[in-house]
Design a protein around this motif. Structure first.
Motif, PDB file in Angstrom:
ATOM      1  N   SER A 144     -50.147  63.598 -18.009  1.00 12.65           N
ATOM      2  CA  SER A 144     -50.613  62.332 -16.208  1.00 12.65           C
ATOM      3  C   SER A 144     -49.782  62.872 -16.074  1.00 12.65           C
ATOM      4  O   SER A 144     -50.022  62.891 -14.426  1.00 12.65           O
ATOM      5  N   VAL A 204     -56.132  60.565 -14.865  1.00 15.75           N
ATOM      6  CA  VAL A 204     -56.085  61.087 -16.202  1.00 15.75           C
ATOM      7  C   VAL A 204     -57.136  59.580 -17.219  1.00 15.75           C
ATOM      8  O   VAL A 204     -57.982  60.448 -18.062  1.00 15.75           O
ATOM      9  N   VAL A 256     -52.897  61.122 -23.851  1.00 17.09           N
ATOM     10  CA  VAL A 256     -52.196  61.374 -22.937  1.00 17.09           C
ATOM     11  C   VAL A 256     -51.064  61.284 -22.905  1.00 17.09           C
ATOM     12  O   VAL A 256     -50.383  59.937 -23.823  1.00 17.09           O
TER      13      VAL A 256
END
Length: 220
Positions: free
Chosen positions: A190, A198, A206
Motif C-alpha cells: 500500500s 491500492v 494488500v
C-alpha cells in the motif's frame, strides 16, 4: 509458523522493495534541465514510475510541455548518466523488507526480482543496497524483448529462480496487470508508487508493512 505454499516469490523493485523516488526525481529533473525544461515536484514522481526510464521521461516532459520522442531520446542519456552516478543517494529500503525476505528464505521460498528498471541499473542498485546474492534471479526491463505488463518477464524470472508455484509482489497497476496476465496470485503493497488507490489494483492481498507479507502469502 504458517505454511507458505509457494516455491518462488517474485518482487517488483521500485516502490515495492525500495523507495527509489528521491533518486528518480533528481535524475528526471536533471534530464529535464538538460533540454531546457523546468523540474517537476519530487513527490509527483511517485505517480509517474512503473513503465521504465523512457516512459518516466515522456511523462515528465508532458507535465512541462511538449513530449516528442525526439526530446525523450535527447534527454535519455542525461537521465541514465545521472541516475547511474547517484543511484542510491536518497533511496531507502522499506521497513521490514530484509526481515521479510530472510523469513521467506528460511521457509524454503526462493526470492527473485522482476522489474522494468534496466537490468544494468537494477544490478547497480542491488549492489549499492548490499543485496548482492540475495535474489536467485533478476530480470530487468531490457533483459527480454518485452517488459511488464507482458507476463513473459515474470515467467522468465520464475524459471530462472528454479520454477514451481509462484506469487508476485508489487505496487502498481503494471504489476497487477502482469500478475493477472500470468494468472498468478498478486500481493500489493500500500506504500508504493501506484497512480491509483491500492484497492483498485485487484490484488489478492494488500499489505501495509512487510511484517504482514508471510501471513498474506500463507493465506493465498
Amino acid at each position: 509458523m504458517d505454511r507458505i505454499d509457494f516455491d518462488v516469490v517474485a518482487f517488483d523493485l521500485d516502490g515495492t522493495l525500495a523507495d527509489t523516488a528521491p533518486d528518480l526525481a533528481a535524475s528526471l529533473n536533471h534530464a529535464l534541465g538538460s533540454v531546457g525544461r523546468r523540474g517537476v515536484p519530487p513527490e509527483s514522481v511517485r505517480n509517474l514510475v512503473g513503465h521504465g526510464a523512457k516512459a518516466l521521461l515522456r511523462r515528465g516532459l508532458a507535465v512541462t510541455g511538449e513530449a516528442s520522442e525526439g526530446l525523450v531520446e535527447e534527454a535519455y542519456p542525461a537521465f541514465m548518466d545521472y541516475y547511474g552516478a547517484n543511484i542510491c543517494a536518497g533511496t531507502r529500503i522499506f521497513p521490514g523488507v530484509e526481515q521479510a525476505l530472510d523469513d521467506l528464505v528460511a521457509r524454503g521460498v526462493t526470492v527473485a526480482i522482476c522489474t522494468n528498471k534496466p537490468e544494468s541499473l537494477t544490478h547497480l542498485l542491488i549492489e549499492a543496497l548490499g543485496w548482492t546474492g540475495r535474489f536467485a534471479a533478476i530480470v530487468g526491463g531490457d533483459t527480454l524483448a518485452v517488459r511488464k505488463p507482458d507476463p513473459t518477464p515474470l515467467f522468465e524470472t520464475i524459471m530462472r529462480a528454479g520454477g514451481g508455484k509462484a506469487a508476485f509482489v508489487g505496487d502498481s497497476i503494471i504489476d497487477a496487470d502482469t500478475a493477472k496476465a500470468a494468472q498468478l496470485p498478486f500481493v500489493a503493497v500500500s506504500f508504493g508508487f501506484s497512480d491509483r488507490p491500492v484497492a483498485q489494483l485487484g490484488a489478492h492481498a494488500v499489505i501495509d508493512h512487510y511484517a504482514e507479507l508471510a501471513g498474506a502469502l500463507a493465506r493465498l
